[in-house]
Design a protein around this motif. Structure first.
Motif, PDB file in Angstrom:
ATOM      1  N   GLU A 120       0.843  -1.190   0.000  1.00  0.00           N
ATOM      2  CA  GLU A 120       0.000   0.000   0.000  1.00  0.00           C
ATOM      3  C   GLU A 120       0.883   1.247   0.000  1.00  0.00           C
ATOM      4  N   PRO A 121       0.543   2.258  -0.830  1.00  0.00           N
ATOM      5  CA  PRO A 121       1.367   3.474  -0.876  1.00  0.00           C
ATOM      6  C   PRO A 121       1.381   4.176   0.476  1.00  0.00           C
ATOM      7  N   ILE A 122       2.535   4.730   0.832  1.00  0.00           N
ATOM      8  CA  ILE A 122       2.643   5.335   2.158  1.00  0.00           C
ATOM      9  C   ILE A 122       3.016   6.816   2.084  1.00  0.00           C
ATOM     10  N   GLY A 123       3.847   7.218   1.147  1.00  0.00           N
ATOM     11  CA  GLY A 123       4.185   8.640   1.000  1.00  0.00           C
ATOM     12  C   GLY A 123       5.175   9.109   2.062  1.00  0.00           C
ATOM     13  N   TRP A 124       5.916  10.178   1.723  1.00  0.00           N
ATOM     14  CA  TRP A 124       6.977  10.629   2.630  1.00  0.00           C
ATOM     15  C   TRP A 124       6.418  11.274   3.897  1.00  0.00           C
ATOM     16  N   ARG A 125       5.223  11.875   3.817  1.00  0.00           N
ATOM     17  CA  ARG A 125       4.672  12.545   4.990  1.00  0.00           C
ATOM     18  C   ARG A 125       4.308  11.522   6.070  1.00  0.00           C
ATOM     19  N   ARG A 126       3.620  10.462   5.645  1.00  0.00           N
ATOM     20  CA  ARG A 126       3.248   9.442   6.635  1.00  0.00           C
ATOM     21  C   ARG A 126       4.480   8.695   7.139  1.00  0.00           C
ATOM     22  N   MET A 127       5.469   8.484   6.244  1.00  0.00           N
ATOM     23  CA  MET A 127       6.695   7.824   6.669  1.00  0.00           C
ATOM     24  C   MET A 127       7.411   8.658   7.735  1.00  0.00           C
ATOM     25  N   LEU A 128       7.433   9.971   7.531  1.00  0.00           N
ATOM     26  CA  LEU A 128       8.044  10.854   8.523  1.00  0.00           C
ATOM     27  C   LEU A 128       7.268  10.815   9.833  1.00  0.00           C
ATOM     28  N   ALA A 129       5.924  10.790   9.746  1.00  0.00           N
ATOM     29  CA  ALA A 129       5.095  10.714  10.954  1.00  0.00           C
ATOM     30  C   ALA A 129       5.364   9.418  11.711  1.00  0.00           C
ATOM     31  N   ILE A 130       5.558   8.327  10.986  1.00  0.00           N
ATOM     32  CA  ILE A 130       5.838   7.038  11.622  1.00  0.00           C
ATOM     33  C   ILE A 130       7.174   7.082  12.355  1.00  0.00           C
ATOM     34  N   ILE A 131       8.194   7.667  11.720  1.00  0.00           N
ATOM     35  CA  ILE A 131       9.516   7.775  12.353  1.00  0.00           C
ATOM     36  C   ILE A 131       9.435   8.626  13.621  1.00  0.00           C
ATOM     37  N   VAL A 132       8.733   9.767  13.525  1.00  0.00           N
ATOM     38  CA  VAL A 132       8.566  10.635  14.696  1.00  0.00           C
ATOM     39  C   VAL A 132       7.803   9.887  15.802  1.00  0.00           C
ATOM     40  N   GLY A 133       6.754   9.139  15.411  1.00  0.00           N
ATOM     41  CA  GLY A 133       5.975   8.368  16.378  1.00  0.00           C
ATOM     42  C   GLY A 133       6.809   7.323  17.085  1.00  0.00           C
ATOM     43  N   PHE A 134       7.688   6.647  16.343  1.00  0.00           N
ATOM     44  CA  PHE A 134       8.563   5.666  16.971  1.00  0.00           C
ATOM     45  C   PHE A 134       9.539   6.340  17.939  1.00  0.00           C
ATOM     46  N   GLY A 135       9.923   7.584  17.617  1.00  0.00           N
ATOM     47  CA  GLY A 135      10.732   8.353  18.564  1.00  0.00           C
ATOM     48  C   GLY A 135       9.970   8.585  19.863  1.00  0.00           C
ATOM     49  N   GLY A 136       8.667   8.846  19.747  1.00  0.00           N
ATOM     50  CA  GLY A 136       7.829   8.994  20.937  1.00  0.00           C
ATOM     51  C   GLY A 136       7.765   7.724  21.753  1.00  0.00           C
ATOM     52  N   VAL A 137       7.695   6.578  21.062  1.00  0.00           N
ATOM     53  CA  VAL A 137       7.689   5.285  21.768  1.00  0.00           C
ATOM     54  C   VAL A 137       8.988   5.112  22.548  1.00  0.00           C
ATOM     55  N   MET A 138      10.114   5.504  21.957  1.00  0.00           N
ATOM     56  CA  MET A 138      11.400   5.386  22.645  1.00  0.00           C
ATOM     57  C   MET A 138      11.447   6.266  23.898  1.00  0.00           C
ATOM     58  N   LEU A 139      10.763   7.403  23.865  1.00  0.00           N
ATOM     59  CA  LEU A 139      10.692   8.243  25.070  1.00  0.00           C
ATOM     60  C   LEU A 139       9.907   7.543  26.181  1.00  0.00           C
ATOM     61  N   ILE A 140       8.912   6.756  25.792  1.00  0.00           N
ATOM     62  CA  ILE A 140       8.124   6.015  26.786  1.00  0.00           C
ATOM     63  C   ILE A 140       8.931   4.837  27.336  1.00  0.00           C
ATOM     64  N   VAL A 141       9.601   4.109  26.422  1.00  0.00           N
ATOM     65  CA  VAL A 141      10.329   2.902  26.821  1.00  0.00           C
ATOM     66  C   VAL A 141      11.669   3.255  27.472  1.00  0.00           C
ATOM     67  N   ARG A 142      12.390   4.203  26.880  1.00  0.00           N
ATOM     68  CA  ARG A 142      13.688   4.687  27.366  1.00  0.00           C
ATOM     69  C   ARG A 142      14.700   3.564  27.647  1.00  0.00           C
ATOM     70  N   PRO A 143      15.077   2.810  26.607  1.00  0.00           N
ATOM     71  CA  PRO A 143      16.056   1.730  26.819  1.00  0.00           C
ATOM     72  C   PRO A 143      17.402   2.303  27.276  1.00  0.00           C
ATOM     73  N   GLY A 144      18.043   1.588  28.201  1.00  0.00           N
ATOM     74  CA  GLY A 144      19.365   1.988  28.663  1.00  0.00           C
ATOM     75  C   GLY A 144      19.382   3.070  29.717  1.00  0.00           C
ATOM     76  N   THR A 145      18.210   3.478  30.219  1.00  0.00           N
ATOM     77  CA  THR A 145      18.160   4.517  31.253  1.00  0.00           C
ATOM     78  C   THR A 145      17.609   3.937  32.549  1.00  0.00           C
ATOM     79  N   ASP A 146      17.663   4.733  33.606  1.00  0.00           N
ATOM     80  CA  ASP A 146      17.138   4.279  34.900  1.00  0.00           C
ATOM     81  C   ASP A 146      15.624   4.072  34.851  1.00  0.00           C
ATOM     82  N   GLY A 147      14.949   4.782  33.939  1.00  0.00           N
ATOM     83  CA  GLY A 147      13.496   4.655  33.845  1.00  0.00           C
ATOM     84  C   GLY A 147      13.041   3.452  33.033  1.00  0.00           C
ATOM     85  N   PHE A 148      14.020   2.686  32.496  1.00  0.00           N
ATOM     86  CA  PHE A 148      13.660   1.540  31.645  1.00  0.00           C
ATOM     87  C   PHE A 148      13.212   0.365  32.506  1.00  0.00           C
ATOM     88  N   THR A 149      12.155  -0.296  32.053  1.00  0.00           N
ATOM     89  CA  THR A 149      11.720  -1.557  32.658  1.00  0.00           C
ATOM     90  C   THR A 149      11.676  -2.629  31.583  1.00  0.00           C
TER      91      THR A 149
END
Length: 300
Positions: A120-149
């Motif tokens: 299915e076509p995705i386009g650069w705008r949605r691809m950028l939104a997905i990358i930014v969203g995954f960055g948000g997930v990393m803020l929640i998960v925070r691997p390698g930090t004291d807040g990581f579980t």
């Protein structure tokens, strides 16, 4: 005052999210008291009985799916079992709002998965939104930090399983009723965790645990019903963003029931994930409207 289909659809979507989050709350309230396998078996038993009655009334019990659908149903069932295990394990060991915020990435992962699996076509705008969203997930998960579980990884595994479930569902033909697939998945969860529960001692169910388990089963059935009804009312592009009401419910219930409130970084990550998801849904709706308009022009 006449209520529009879109408003009805939005209310149904919020009702569906409320049922699922309340179900999660009821299950989490029994963490440490009743083993996970026992809980999933008992909830699955009650859910399967109710879904079987609905399937019988909808004449969806006797179905012969096409050969391709059978393979997809097997994959969907395995994904459902995996999602139940990983999500509830994470839920029992993480704040309700945190695991719900991780699951908020689903519109992003499903969009990316559909682009890979179904071209299915995705386009650069949605691809950028997905990358930014995954960055948000990393803020929640925070691997390698004291807040990581470590249980955040279970949450990510649940996202992977639900993504697989939704993608296989998208590939099913119209000859296979949704209620039939739901029944198979519910029975599979009941059987798998019922067998697993035999490997450990069962805990005695007091009145509170029995009421919470029954309530969880009723709520998850309500969530399924509302989610089916919402697909038949209003425009999906209008209704879909109300899926994020679940995160608001999780914040409130997590605070009321468990005294949990996410830290600022988790809230920031959740906001980024929600914003990226909303933008992705908006772009999908806009492209859908363009596609329908071009088809109408070609017909004329």
């Amino acid at each position: 005052m006449v209520r529009s289909d879109n408003l009805t659809g939005a209310l149904l979507m919020m009702a569906s999210m409320a049922c699922f989050v309340l179900n999660d709350t009821f299950m989490k309230l029994m963490a440490g008291q009743i083993p996970l396998n026992q809980l999933l078996f008992l909830r699955g038993l009650l859910t399967s009985l109710a879904v079987a009655v609905m399937a019988w009334r909808m004449r969806g019990l006797i179905v012969r799916p096409p050969r391709r659908d059978r393979r997809l149903i097997v994959w969907r069932t395995l994904s459902e079992v995996g999602a139940a295990y990983f999500f509830l394990t994470a839920l029992f060991n993480m704040p309700l709002a945190n695991i719900t915020a991780i699951l908020a990435a689903l519109p992003l992962t499903v969009t990316l998965g559909a682009a890979i699996a179904y071209r299915e076509p995705i386009g650069w705008r949605r691809m950028l939104a997905i990358i930014v969203g995954f960055g948000g997930v990393m803020l929640i998960v925070r691997p390698g930090t004291d807040g990581f579980t470590f249980y955040s990884l279970y949450g990510l595994a649940a996202v992977a399983c639900v993504t697989m479930r939704d993608l296989t569902t998208r590939g099913l033909s119209k000859e296979t009723p949704s209620i039939f697939v739901t029944l198979i998945n519910s029975v599979a969860v009941m059987v798998v965790f019922g067998l697993a529960s035999l490997l450990e001692p069962w805990a005695e169910m007091d009145l509170r645990a029995a009421a919470l388990t029954t309530g969880a089963a009723v709520l998850i059935i309500g969530g399924y019903l509302f989610s089916i009804m919402v697909m038949r009312v209003g425009e999906i592009s209008f209704v879909a963003p109300f899926r994020y009401s679940g995160l608001i419910f999780a914040l409130g219930l997590g605070w009321l029931a468990f005294g949990d409130w996410p830290d600022p970084l988790t809230l920031l990550g959740a906001g980024i994930v929600m914003g990226s998801g909303l933008f992705t849904l908006y772009r999908e709706a806009k492209l859908g409207r363009k596609t329908r308009a071009s088809r109408a022009l070609r017909r004329h």
